[in-house]
Design a protein around this motif. Structure first.
Motif, PDB file in Angstrom:
ATOM      1  N   HIS A  81     -26.281  21.141  -8.446  1.00 50.63           N
ATOM      2  CA  HIS A  81     -25.045  20.501  -8.014  1.00 50.63           C
ATOM      3  C   HIS A  81     -24.019  21.542  -7.611  1.00 50.63           C
ATOM      4  O   HIS A  81     -23.364  21.437  -6.578  1.00 50.63           O
ATOM      5  CB  HIS A  81     -24.516  19.615  -9.150  1.00 50.63           C
TER       6      HIS A  81
ATOM      7  N   LEU B 163     -22.158  13.813 -13.778  1.00 50.40           N
ATOM      8  CA  LEU B 163     -23.540  13.974 -13.364  1.00 50.40           C
ATOM      9  C   LEU B 163     -24.450  14.044 -14.565  1.00 50.40           C
ATOM     10  O   LEU B 163     -25.460  13.356 -14.642  1.00 50.40           O
ATOM     11  CB  LEU B 163     -23.689  15.293 -12.610  1.00 50.40           C
TER      12      LEU B 163
ATOM     13  N   ARG C 198     -30.630  22.687 -15.013  1.00 53.69           N
ATOM     14  CA  ARG C 198     -31.091  22.783 -13.636  1.00 53.69           C
ATOM     15  C   ARG C 198     -30.258  21.866 -12.739  1.00 53.69           C
ATOM     16  O   ARG C 198     -29.849  22.224 -11.651  1.00 53.69           O
ATOM     17  CB  ARG C 198     -32.560  22.382 -13.575  1.00 53.69           C
ATOM     18  N   LEU C 199     -30.038  20.675 -13.219  1.00 59.08           N
ATOM     19  CA  LEU C 199     -29.266  19.711 -12.453  1.00 59.08           C
ATOM     20  C   LEU C 199     -27.882  20.267 -12.142  1.00 59.08           C
ATOM     21  O   LEU C 199     -27.378  20.176 -11.022  1.00 59.08           O
ATOM     22  CB  LEU C 199     -29.142  18.405 -13.239  1.00 59.08           C
ATOM     23  N   GLU C 200     -27.276  20.844 -13.152  1.00 58.99           N
ATOM     24  CA  GLU C 200     -25.951  21.411 -12.964  1.00 58.99           C
ATOM     25  C   GLU C 200     -25.986  22.524 -11.933  1.00 58.99           C
ATOM     26  O   GLU C 200     -25.148  22.579 -11.032  1.00 58.99           O
ATOM     27  CB  GLU C 200     -25.440  21.960 -14.302  1.00 58.99           C
TER      28      GLU C 200
ATOM     29  N   VAL D  45     -19.267  17.713 -12.945  1.00 57.75           N
ATOM     30  CA  VAL D  45     -20.502  18.096 -13.600  1.00 57.75           C
ATOM     31  C   VAL D  45     -20.762  17.201 -14.807  1.00 57.75           C
ATOM     32  O   VAL D  45     -21.874  16.780 -15.054  1.00 57.75           O
ATOM     33  CB  VAL D  45     -20.418  19.559 -14.059  1.00 57.75           C
TER      34      VAL D  45
ATOM     35  N   HIS E 126     -27.424  11.423 -15.634  1.00 62.32           N
ATOM     36  CA  HIS E 126     -28.792  11.906 -15.702  1.00 62.32           C
ATOM     37  C   HIS E 126     -29.384  11.641 -17.069  1.00 62.32           C
ATOM     38  O   HIS E 126     -30.508  11.179 -17.213  1.00 62.32           O
ATOM     39  CB  HIS E 126     -28.817  13.408 -15.398  1.00 62.32           C
TER      40      HIS E 126
END
Lengths: 183, 183
Positions: A144, B140, A139-141, B137, B144
DNA sequence: TTGGGAATGCGGCATTTTGTCGCACCCCAT
DNA sequence: ATGGGGTGCGACAAAATGCCGCATTCCCAA
């Protein structure tokens, strides 16, 4: 939840998925809306200009112009129009953008007619419950990527370069549905 | 795009994570902001009332009152304040709320100072190029993971479950990364 | 109007990275 | 001591990625 019952309010439904469209249309009519259908931004604009609707449901990802353009146009035509944005590729980036352009609510597909109707009546409140658990890496990816893509005005090649990933890979990631949205 | 940088703009930074706060604070000062710190909504409100900042960075999830309340308050105090909402528990629902209440942008942690400044849509010192290269990515993801891992007191299995990834994969990712930071 | 440079949407592989299982320990609370 | 996590790690199949190439479509400047 009969917010509106006096006389039937007009609603413009814009989505390029025919089946989804007719099904949702029927459901909304059953709830008392006079529904007008359109399958693209180009098709919707003239309709809206002739007769600005009181409510609108707009899909974001349509072939051709982005639904965001329509959101803005609808809002400019009549700031009182309650607009719900609906999309199968939900992301925070586009949600923020949509609201800034005048959307009332932003829902991820699948959403049923009741949720949509409820969204029309929703007013901002700072008492939303916060998420208890961190988002998944996927989800984070996704978020972003969406954000950078937005900054690049949707240019996939530029985004790929910026993110240091291969264009082909980005394409593939974008084509896939996002991970279940964080609540 | 009027970029006026003669005197430094004021910025209110509100986050209950002390470490994160001081680090980000330093980074923002380096970029030309006069930073004021607060670690809760209750602490931030009086500061904002006495001296409404031009910019604000607000964490959503803080013990006590939700950051959304502060967003609303800041916006009411001075509608010109540019507010960036930052949170480790991002969700579309709160993003929509935040923007409706007056936020300019909504970012998911981890976000670096450049991305935050870029979100303001304002370059405080034109000398420093508005590079704002988004983090890759991989980076990140790494940050995380580290964040969640820490919250789980280093429990790999729990972290993997929470992040929706397989324990084996998490192990491999953790093993393979003694040297991150491309920037 | 017309090139040409840039984007885009694919179809194929060759490589890597994952998902999954299994197994051998360790703690530690029951 | 016994059962229930947690941790490393090897192995191998399944999936994702890197990396071509090519046909189109866009867009802009000459």
């Amino acid at each position: 939840m009969n917010i509106l019952s006096a006389d039937s309010p007009s609603l413009l439904l814009v989505d390029d998925d025919q089946t989804f469209c007719t099904v949702l249309s029927r459901a909304l009519e059953k709830r008392g809306f006079i529904v007008t259908l359109a399958h693209s931004v180009e098709q919707a604009l003239p309709l809206a200009k002739v007769n600005p609707p009181e409510f609108a449901v707009v899909d974001l990802k349509m072939s051709g112009v982005s639904g965001l353009v329509l959101v803005q146009a609808l809002h400019e035509l009549d700031a009182a129009t309650r607009i719900v944005v609906l999309t199968g590729y939900a992301s925070i980036a586009t949600a923020v953008e949509a609201v800034k352009l005048g959307a009332t609510q932003y829902l991820a597909k699948p959403a049923n007619a009741d949720e949509i109707v409820a969204a029309f009546g929703h007013s901002p409140s700072p008492n939303l419950p916060l998420n208890a658990q961190p988002s998944s890496v996927d989800r984070l990816e996704w978020e972003h990527i969406q954000r950078v893509l937005q900054e690049q005005q949707g240019n996939i090649s530029a985004t790929a370069r910026l993110l240091n990933m291969h264009r082909r890979t980005l394409q593939r990631k974008l084509a896939k549905r996002p991970a279940p949205s964080p609540a």
